[in-house]
Design a protein around this motif. Structure first.
Motif, PDB file in Angstrom:
ATOM      1  N   SER A  38       0.872  -1.109  -0.010  1.00 51.79           N
ATOM      2  CA  SER A  38      -0.068   0.045   0.003  1.00 51.79           C
ATOM      3  C   SER A  38       0.924   1.244  -0.088  1.00 51.79           C
ATOM      4  CB  SER A  38      -0.887   0.026   1.283  1.00 51.79           C
ATOM      5  OG  SER A  38      -1.589   1.253   1.360  1.00 51.79           O
ATOM      6  N   VAL A  39       0.634   1.956  -0.867  1.00 53.16           N
ATOM      7  CA  VAL A  39       1.542   3.103  -1.119  1.00 53.16           C
ATOM      8  C   VAL A  39       1.225   4.333   0.176  1.00 53.16           C
ATOM      9  CG1 VAL A  39       2.167   5.364  -2.679  1.00 53.16           C
ATOM     10  CG2 VAL A  39       1.972   2.828  -3.554  1.00 53.16           C
ATOM     11  N   ALA A  40      -0.105   4.380   0.198  1.00 54.66           N
ATOM     12  CA  ALA A  40      -0.829   5.362   1.412  1.00 54.66           C
ATOM     13  C   ALA A  40       0.001   5.064   2.741  1.00 54.66           C
ATOM     14  CB  ALA A  40      -2.194   5.131   1.438  1.00 54.66           C
ATOM     15  N   ALA A  41      -0.109   3.468   2.886  1.00 54.33           N
ATOM     16  CA  ALA A  41       0.655   3.161   4.117  1.00 54.33           C
ATOM     17  C   ALA A  41       2.145   3.739   4.337  1.00 54.33           C
ATOM     18  CB  ALA A  41       0.504   1.631   4.256  1.00 54.33           C
ATOM     19  N   THR A  42       2.749   3.251   3.176  1.00 51.88           N
ATOM     20  CA  THR A  42       4.155   4.018   3.082  1.00 51.88           C
ATOM     21  C   THR A  42       4.669   5.295   3.258  1.00 51.88           C
ATOM     22  OG1 THR A  42       4.528   1.952   1.655  1.00 51.88           O
ATOM     23  CG2 THR A  42       6.385   3.668   1.976  1.00 51.88           C
ATOM     24  N   ILE A  43       3.654   6.235   2.491  1.00 46.54           N
ATOM     25  CA  ILE A  43       3.931   7.636   2.910  1.00 46.54           C
ATOM     26  C   ILE A  43       3.326   8.094   3.766  1.00 46.54           C
ATOM     27  CG2 ILE A  43       3.085   9.764   1.630  1.00 46.54           C
ATOM     28  CD1 ILE A  43       3.126   8.409  -1.004  1.00 46.54           C
ATOM     29  N   GLY A  44       2.261   7.516   4.658  1.00 46.52           N
ATOM     30  CA  GLY A  44       1.815   7.688   5.869  1.00 46.52           C
ATOM     31  C   GLY A  44       2.988   7.516   6.856  1.00 46.52           C
ATOM     32  N   LEU A  45       3.548   6.545   6.925  1.00 45.65           N
ATOM     33  CA  LEU A  45       4.578   6.098   7.850  1.00 45.65           C
ATOM     34  C   LEU A  45       5.807   7.335   7.562  1.00 45.65           C
ATOM     35  CD1 LEU A  45       5.896   4.692  10.059  1.00 45.65           C
ATOM     36  CD2 LEU A  45       6.944   3.234   8.417  1.00 45.65           C
ATOM     37  N   LEU A  46       6.227   7.756   6.482  1.00 48.24           N
ATOM     38  CA  LEU A  46       7.148   8.773   6.281  1.00 48.24           C
ATOM     39  C   LEU A  46       6.498   9.896   6.724  1.00 48.24           C
ATOM     40  CD1 LEU A  46       8.293   7.897   2.369  1.00 48.24           C
ATOM     41  CD2 LEU A  46       9.570   7.492   4.658  1.00 48.24           C
ATOM     42  N   CYS A  47       5.447  10.380   6.727  1.00 45.72           N
ATOM     43  CA  CYS A  47       4.792  11.690   7.096  1.00 45.72           C
ATOM     44  C   CYS A  47       4.784  11.598   8.626  1.00 45.72           C
ATOM     45  CB  CYS A  47       3.415  11.696   6.459  1.00 45.72           C
ATOM     46  SG  CYS A  47       3.501  12.439   4.813  1.00 45.72           S
ATOM     47  N   ALA A  48       4.487  10.585   9.212  1.00 41.90           N
ATOM     48  CA  ALA A  48       4.501  10.428  10.880  1.00 41.90           C
ATOM     49  C   ALA A  48       6.030  10.593  11.307  1.00 41.90           C
ATOM     50  CB  ALA A  48       4.149   8.746  11.210  1.00 41.90           C
ATOM     51  N   LEU A  49       7.087  10.215  10.733  1.00 41.54           N
ATOM     52  CA  LEU A  49       8.121  10.423  11.073  1.00 41.54           C
ATOM     53  C   LEU A  49       8.644  11.841  10.672  1.00 41.54           C
ATOM     54  CD1 LEU A  49      10.235   7.158   9.762  1.00 41.54           C
ATOM     55  CD2 LEU A  49       9.327   7.749  12.078  1.00 41.54           C
ATOM     56  N   LEU A  50       8.362  12.364   9.868  1.00 39.70           N
ATOM     57  CA  LEU A  50       8.454  14.062   9.608  1.00 39.70           C
ATOM     58  C   LEU A  50       7.629  14.748  10.465  1.00 39.70           C
ATOM     59  CD1 LEU A  50       8.403  14.316   5.601  1.00 39.70           C
ATOM     60  CD2 LEU A  50      10.528  14.477   7.306  1.00 39.70           C
ATOM     61  N   GLY A  51       6.522  14.093  10.985  1.00 42.47           N
ATOM     62  CA  GLY A  51       5.618  14.840  11.868  1.00 42.47           C
ATOM     63  C   GLY A  51       6.394  15.081  13.138  1.00 42.47           C
ATOM     64  N   VAL A  52       7.322  14.561  13.630  1.00 41.73           N
ATOM     65  CA  VAL A  52       8.096  14.965  14.646  1.00 41.73           C
ATOM     66  C   VAL A  52       8.508  16.397  14.597  1.00 41.73           C
ATOM     67  CG1 VAL A  52       9.861  14.033  16.120  1.00 41.73           C
ATOM     68  CG2 VAL A  52       8.426  12.349  14.946  1.00 41.73           C
ATOM     69  N   PHE A  53       9.026  16.864  13.577  1.00 45.94           N
ATOM     70  CA  PHE A  53       9.584  18.030  13.350  1.00 45.94           C
ATOM     71  C   PHE A  53       8.360  19.352  12.968  1.00 45.94           C
ATOM     72  CE2 PHE A  53      12.744  14.885  12.089  1.00 45.94           C
ATOM     73  CZ  PHE A  53      13.478  15.310  13.288  1.00 45.94           C
TER      74      PHE A  53
END
Length: 108
Positions: A38-53
């Motif tokens: 799932s592309v949405a799941a992969t991009i969601g995890l990347l956004c979650a890691l960027l969401g720390v900043f």
């Protein structure tokens, strides 16, 4: 005395549902391709890691994680763990950013 097998006398090879193609074509020479991720799941995890900043990717991570969860359950895609992690990390960072912004507005 008749034996009841639980099937209708009108069931035959033409009226029963067809088995899945994986079962039908499971002989030599046939293979089942691996499900896509799932592309949405992969991009969601990347956004979650960027969401720390920053705040906005954390919000996008929760939305994309929920979309990824839906895709993995309905469309038989891989990446359910990524989607769950995106929702969890994105939600926690979203709560952290919301608390930080609330404290910032209360201090001013």
């Amino acid at each position: 005395m008749s034996l009841d097998t639980g099937r209708s006398p009108y069931d035959n090879a033409y009226t029963l549902p067809m088995p899945e193609p994986r079962v039908t074509f499971a002989g030599p020479g046939y293979f089942t391709p691996a499900p896509r991720a799932s592309v949405a799941a992969t991009i969601g995890l990347l956004c979650a890691l960027l969401g720390v900043f920053t705040f906005v990717p954390a919000l996008a991570a929760v939305v994309l994680g929920i979309i990824g969860l839906r895709q993995t359950s309905v469309h038989r895609l891989r990446g359910r763990g990524l989607a769950e992690a995106a929702v969890a990390i994105g939600g926690i960072t979203l709560l952290g950013w919301s608390a930080l912004l609330a404290v910032g507005f209360l201090v001013d």
